[in-house]
Scaffold this active site. Structure first.
Site, PDB file in Angstrom:
ATOM      1  N   TYR A  59       0.253  27.296 -17.006  1.00  0.00           N
ATOM      2  CA  TYR A  59       0.102  27.704 -18.409  1.00  0.00           C
ATOM      3  C   TYR A  59      -1.088  28.660 -18.558  1.00  0.00           C
ATOM      4  CZ  TYR A  59      -0.150  27.145 -23.522  1.00  0.00           C
ATOM      5  OH  TYR A  59      -0.175  27.361 -24.882  1.00  0.00           O
ATOM      6  N   ASN A  90      -6.348  24.207 -30.416  1.00  0.00           N
ATOM      7  CA  ASN A  90      -5.483  23.055 -30.741  1.00  0.00           C
ATOM      8  C   ASN A  90      -5.040  23.081 -32.204  1.00  0.00           C
ATOM      9  OD1 ASN A  90      -7.316  22.405 -28.448  1.00  0.00           O
ATOM     10  ND2 ASN A  90      -6.072  20.556 -28.363  1.00  0.00           N
TER      11      ASN A  90
END
Ligand code: UDP
Length: 322
Positions: free
Chosen positions: A145, A174
């Site tokens: 990722y 996030n």
């Protein structure tokens, strides 16, 4: 009517973006291979005359259509999902953006590419500023990722330099909210699902690692403001900041330990019988993460509005209905 393509359009953030673009008067095509996205997220839009869902992959999506704006969100983003199929994750990031850059170049479209705070790895600079190059393992379990997203940024920067393609990049920290997959595996959805079903709340490590949590609506607002800016303004802004390409942190700078998050989740679900338990910390798990959003504030006149307590309450309300 302006036309937008949203890759990952049936995902958590993609579906919120599609709804916002429709409200802003766009015709919207949502592309998703449904690996982590779900038809359910866009079910309410399927009858909308300006909305079309295409099941397909960002890597080989081919079309003769033209778009004014392309939003590239397609990529599994939760550690359990992107680590379950690491080769697929890297391919999606790298070949997916390449395909979208070619499409943007052909159409003369603006392209917003969603990068990630993961490109900073386990950061040695705190809070993270855009000029920081990061501290990333090339061969660890998160590398598919992290490195995939880093390479995608490189492709974007080089398309801008070689072809003058109008690309804008955001590094998303996030983010949470309604429409997250209940089995997403990320900390907020895990804690809420565990608390609602009276299961142990799994704190990885001692819970002292930190994250900064952004509510989804705040992020979508940043996307739209960024896309509305004239390209000349963007180019001159980033050149003056000494950045080689237009890349903006988007996140909520409020920083919490994972243990604090667990406690707040339980406070908001008082009927829960769940207990806090600790589990081993996954490898390469960043110890601290918090965005410096000075550039986004200055360029977009934007900052997050939804505090964690309020966003958590909305997210819990969503999961209660599932
Ligand atoms: N985490 C946790 N319990 C869980 C899921 C995650 O303690 O059930 C921790 C994880 O180890 C990390 C943080 O919460 O330190 C955020 O994890 P997440 O997977 O949401 O996203 P990341 O920021 O690591 O990509």
């Amino acid at each position: 009517m302006k036309r937008a393509l949203v890759t990952g359009g049936a995902g958590f953030l993609g579906s919120h973006l599609c709804r916002r673009l429709l409200a802003d008067g766009f015709e919207v095509v949502a592309l998703d291979n449904l690996y982590t996205g779900s038809r359910r997220n866009v079910e309410d839009l399927l009858g909308h005359p300006a909305f079309r869902f295409v099941e397909g992959d960002v890597i080989d999506f081919a079309t003769d259509e033209t778009f004014d704006e392309i939003y590239n969100l397609a990529c599994p983003a939760s550690p359990i999902h992107y680590q379950a199929r690491p080769l697929f994750t890297t391919r999606t990031s790298v070949l997916g953006i390449l395909n979208m850059l070619e499409l943007a170049k052909r159409c003369g479209a603006k392209l917003l590419h969603t990068s990630t705070s993961e490109i900073y790895g386990d950061p040695l600079v705190h809070p993270q500023v855009e000029v920081y190059w990061g501290n990333v393992n090339t061969i660890g379990i998160r590398s598919c990722y992290d490195e995939g997203k880093r390479c995608a940024e490189t492709f974007c920067a080089d398309y801008i330099r070689e072809f003058g393609t109008d690309v804008r990049m955001v590094r998303i920290f996030n983010t949470y909210g309604p429409a997250m997959h209940p089995q997403d595996g990320r900390v907020i959805s895990n804690f809420i699902m565990q608390a609602l079903s009276d299961k142990d709340i799994t704190i990885f490590g001692d819970g002292s690692q930190t994250r900064s949590f952004q509510y989804c609506d705040d992020l979508i607002e940043a996307f739209r403001r960024y896309m509305e800016l004239p390209v000349e303004r963007i180019r001159s802004f980033f050149a003056a900041k000494g950045l080689g390409a237009p890349v903006l942190n988007t996140g909520n700078p409020g920083e919490y330990t994972i243990r604090e998050l667990a406690e707040e989740t339980l406070r908001q679900i008082p009927e829960s019988k769940s207990k806090l338990v600790t589990k081993p910390l996954p490898s390469d798990d960043p110890k601290r993460r918090k965005p410096d959003i000075t550039l986004a504030k200055e360029l977009l006149g934007w900052e997050p509005k939804v505090p964690l307590r309020e966003g958590l309450a909305k997210t819990i309300a969503y999961f209660r209905t599932r």
